[in-house]
Design a protein around this motif. Structure first.
Motif, PDB file in Angstrom:
ATOM      1  N   ARG A 180       0.809  -1.220   0.000  1.00 48.19           N
ATOM      2  CA  ARG A 180       0.000   0.000   0.000  1.00 48.19           C
ATOM      3  C   ARG A 180       0.838   1.265   0.000  1.00 48.19           C
ATOM      4  O   ARG A 180       0.302   2.367  -0.031  1.00 48.19           O
ATOM      5  CB  ARG A 180      -0.938  -0.011   1.218  1.00 48.19           C
ATOM      6  N   GLY A 181       2.146   1.148   0.029  1.00 48.37           N
ATOM      7  CA  GLY A 181       2.993   2.328   0.035  1.00 48.37           C
ATOM      8  C   GLY A 181       3.345   2.800  -1.366  1.00 48.37           C
ATOM      9  O   GLY A 181       3.073   2.132  -2.358  1.00 48.37           O
ATOM     10  N   CYS A 182       3.951   3.986  -1.438  1.00 46.84           N
ATOM     11  CA  CYS A 182       4.433   4.516  -2.712  1.00 46.84           C
ATOM     12  C   CYS A 182       5.583   5.470  -2.412  1.00 46.84           C
ATOM     13  O   CYS A 182       5.460   6.322  -1.518  1.00 46.84           O
ATOM     14  CB  CYS A 182       3.314   5.250  -3.454  1.00 46.84           C
ATOM     15  N   PRO A 183       6.706   5.355  -3.137  1.00 44.61           N
ATOM     16  CA  PRO A 183       7.872   6.196  -2.839  1.00 44.61           C
ATOM     17  C   PRO A 183       7.749   7.612  -3.380  1.00 44.61           C
ATOM     18  O   PRO A 183       8.570   8.464  -3.037  1.00 44.61           O
ATOM     19  CB  PRO A 183       9.010   5.445  -3.543  1.00 44.61           C
ATOM     20  N   LEU A 184       6.750   7.873  -4.206  1.00 41.94           N
ATOM     21  CA  LEU A 184       6.611   9.194  -4.807  1.00 41.94           C
ATOM     22  C   LEU A 184       6.048  10.191  -3.793  1.00 41.94           C
ATOM     23  O   LEU A 184       5.440   9.801  -2.795  1.00 41.94           O
ATOM     24  CB  LEU A 184       5.713   9.120  -6.041  1.00 41.94           C
ATOM     25  N   ALA A 228       6.528   0.203  -6.546  1.00 38.90           N
ATOM     26  CA  ALA A 228       6.917   1.069  -5.434  1.00 38.90           C
ATOM     27  C   ALA A 228       8.279   0.693  -4.867  1.00 38.90           C
ATOM     28  O   ALA A 228       9.074   1.557  -4.482  1.00 38.90           O
ATOM     29  CB  ALA A 228       5.864   1.020  -4.333  1.00 38.90           C
ATOM     30  N   ASP A 229       8.549  -0.594  -4.783  1.00 33.90           N
ATOM     31  CA  ASP A 229       9.799  -1.104  -4.216  1.00 33.90           C
ATOM     32  C   ASP A 229      10.352  -2.115  -5.211  1.00 33.90           C
ATOM     33  O   ASP A 229       9.784  -3.193  -5.390  1.00 33.90           O
ATOM     34  CB  ASP A 229       9.534  -1.755  -2.859  1.00 33.90           C
ATOM     35  N   LEU A 250      -1.880  -1.284 -10.933  1.00 32.83           N
ATOM     36  CA  LEU A 250      -1.429   0.091 -11.101  1.00 32.83           C
ATOM     37  C   LEU A 250       0.085   0.138 -10.974  1.00 32.83           C
ATOM     38  O   LEU A 250       0.668  -0.518 -10.107  1.00 32.83           O
ATOM     39  CB  LEU A 250      -2.035   1.019 -10.041  1.00 32.83           C
ATOM     40  N   ALA A 251       0.711   0.924 -11.841  1.00 34.75           N
ATOM     41  CA  ALA A 251       2.167   1.086 -11.764  1.00 34.75           C
ATOM     42  C   ALA A 251       2.565   2.365 -12.480  1.00 34.75           C
ATOM     43  O   ALA A 251       1.808   2.888 -13.308  1.00 34.75           O
ATOM     44  CB  ALA A 251       2.896  -0.113 -12.376  1.00 34.75           C
ATOM     45  N   LEU A 274      -2.996   0.334 -15.094  1.00 35.33           N
ATOM     46  CA  LEU A 274      -3.483   1.706 -14.969  1.00 35.33           C
ATOM     47  C   LEU A 274      -2.272   2.560 -14.644  1.00 35.33           C
ATOM     48  O   LEU A 274      -1.546   2.290 -13.683  1.00 35.33           O
ATOM     49  CB  LEU A 274      -4.525   1.807 -13.866  1.00 35.33           C
ATOM     50  N   ILE A 275      -2.042   3.579 -15.456  1.00 36.17           N
ATOM     51  CA  ILE A 275      -0.844   4.391 -15.313  1.00 36.17           C
ATOM     52  C   ILE A 275      -1.236   5.865 -15.199  1.00 36.17           C
ATOM     53  O   ILE A 275      -2.035   6.372 -15.986  1.00 36.17           O
ATOM     54  CB  ILE A 275       0.137   4.181 -16.493  1.00 36.17           C
TER      55      ILE A 275
END
Length: 457
Positions: A180-184, A228-229, A250-251, A274-275
């Motif tokens: 559920r995380g995202c580095p952005l 994300a990772d 999603l990526a 989905l981008i």
């Protein structure tokens, strides 16, 4: 609490409330385009067995509201756009003697606001606070606030209680989540505030075991960013390969330039992504904090997806500070050349608690406090280079031009893969866009609980 009361089952109602765009309609098409959300069935799986709980689940996006019943606890999960409805439900059930609790994205970002309406607010990861709250309630001393902010490391998650889902209410594709995380650090996004920028993944082995136990062959990953990772993504994709499933998710588009991860993703059964393309201006991407998007590479990267038979749903956001009516119309004209299979539009929305919301509030640019309008489809702020009415009109223009029948046929006939599925998806978005244009917002009343409020089209 007496011994007899302790032995009595705890009656719990779990609600996913409707909002302006996600609400119950009696149509087979609505079922065909609705995927099963995980929140309610995950909470159900976390209920300690010794509580002998009687669970009732209500997803108001696909079924009528529950308006009667004798419940000890009513739990509501809310986004910004569904929070007015959630607050109305809190009032409704408190008047009927139930304890109310709220969680979800909006509560995590705006807990003090939610605490004005619910008896208990659940902030952060439900896996780590929901069971404790239930135990405290059974013991007779529930607290007004439970909180767990994400930390680096794996987050345990049970296998959701899919057996509790209403039959024939959703598309026949299972949903799952791995990370559920995202580095952005996108200014407009709430994910970083809810789950942090790293460290909220499930052990990959748990994800694989859940898929194996289910026996399903098609899946939708609800992760905000499957790239994300890098190391986790590579481990997960490689572990999926022997299962021979098909999946979508999603990526970020830059996954296509990581040869090792992209090849593993293709081999693992990916059939659609989905981008978030967001905009066709590199200046805008830099200003909003999404530097991984390289606009000059969009066509090449999308072509690589297409060459590997992966469908691409591109999402665009209208209303960034650099946008003008001319630049938005130019974007609409350029989209067909990108090679996307589906296109989705939204307006920039300053969700309460995000950095964008804080900036807009400080600059006096928020034009409404009606959170039911914070659904990515209504303009709730003063744009930099146009009026709110112009931006709203441009959103409808983007949908209309992109989903003309001639544009749909070009996408359907000139892409690899199933034309029938692509046609159905495009027609679905066309119908969605028409509903948005013809929405009678004056009929929307989140405070009324009865079924009559559903006639909002």
């Amino acid at each position: 609490m007496s011994a007899a009361e302790q032995e009595a089952p705890v009656r719990i109602l779990l609600i996913l409330p409707f909002d302006r765009t996600y609400r119950y309609r009696k149509s087979a098409f609505s079922v065909a385009i609705s995927y099963a959300p995980l929140t309610l069935i995950t909470l159900a799986a976390l209920v300690p067995p010794h509580l002998n709980a009687e669970l009732t689940l209500c997803d108001e996006g696909v079924s009528p509201p529950v308006t009667a019943g004798d419940f000890d606890l009513v739990v509501i999960t809310a986004t910004a756009s569904s929070s007015p409805r959630a607050y109305a439900l809190c009032r409704y059930w408190r008047e009927r003697g139930a304890r109310t609790a709220m969680g979800g994205a909006h509560v995590t970002l705006q807990p003090d606001e939610a605490a004005q309406h619910a008896d208990t607010v659940l902030i952060g990861a439900g896996e780590l606070i929901w069971p404790q709250f239930l135990q405290d309630m059974a013991d007779g001393h529930p607290q007004p606030r439970y909180q767990h902010r994400p930390e680096r490391g794996f987050l345990p998650m049970p296998v959701p209680r899919r057996d509790l889902l209403p039959s024939r209410a959703y598309m026949n594709i299972a949903t799952i989540i791995a990370d559920r995380g995202c580095p952005l650090a996108c200014e407009f996004c709430s994910v970083q505030h809810q789950w942090g920028r790293k460290g909220t993944a499930r052990p990959a082995a748990d994800v694989i075991n859940e898929i194996k136990q289910s026996g399903r062959q098609r899946w939708i990953f609800l992760d905000p960013n499957l790239y994300a990772d890098r190391q986790y993504s590579l481990e997960l994709f490689r572990a999926l390969i022997p299962l021979k499933i098909r999946w979508s998710g999603l990526a970020t588009l830059n996954v296509t330039d990581d040869d090792e991860v992209f090849r593993a993703m293709c081999d693992s059964g990916c059939e659609g992504l989905l981008i978030g393309l967001e905009n066709l201006s590199q200046q805008t991407m830099t200003a909003t904090g999404k530097n991984c998007n390289q606009v000059s590479e969009y066509r090449r990267q999308i072509r690589r997806l297409r060459d590997n038979r992966i469908a691409a749903l591109g999402c665009f956001v209208l209303g960034f500070d650099e946008d003008t009516p001319e630049s938005i119309r130019d974007t609409i004209r350029q989209i067909p050349s990108l090679g996307l299979d589906l296109v989705r539009f939204s307006v920039l929305t300053p969700l309460p608690g995000t950095r964008l919301w804080q900036r807009m509030a400080e600059n006096g640019r928020l034009i409404t406090q009606d959170l039911s309008l914070y659904d990515n489809e209504h303009v709730v702020f003063q744009p930099q280079n146009m009026s709110p009415e112009t931006l709203q009109s441009l959103l409808h223009e983007a949908w209309r031009e992109t989903y003309r029948l001639t544009a749909i046929l070009r996408r359907v006939l000139h892409r690899p893969g199933s034309r029938f599925i692509r046609l159905a998806a495009n027609l679905g978005f066309r119908l969605y866009a028409r509903r948005l244009r013809h929405e009678k917002t004056g009929l929307f009343n989140p405070a009324i609980v009865t079924n009559n409020t559903r006639k909002t089209d």
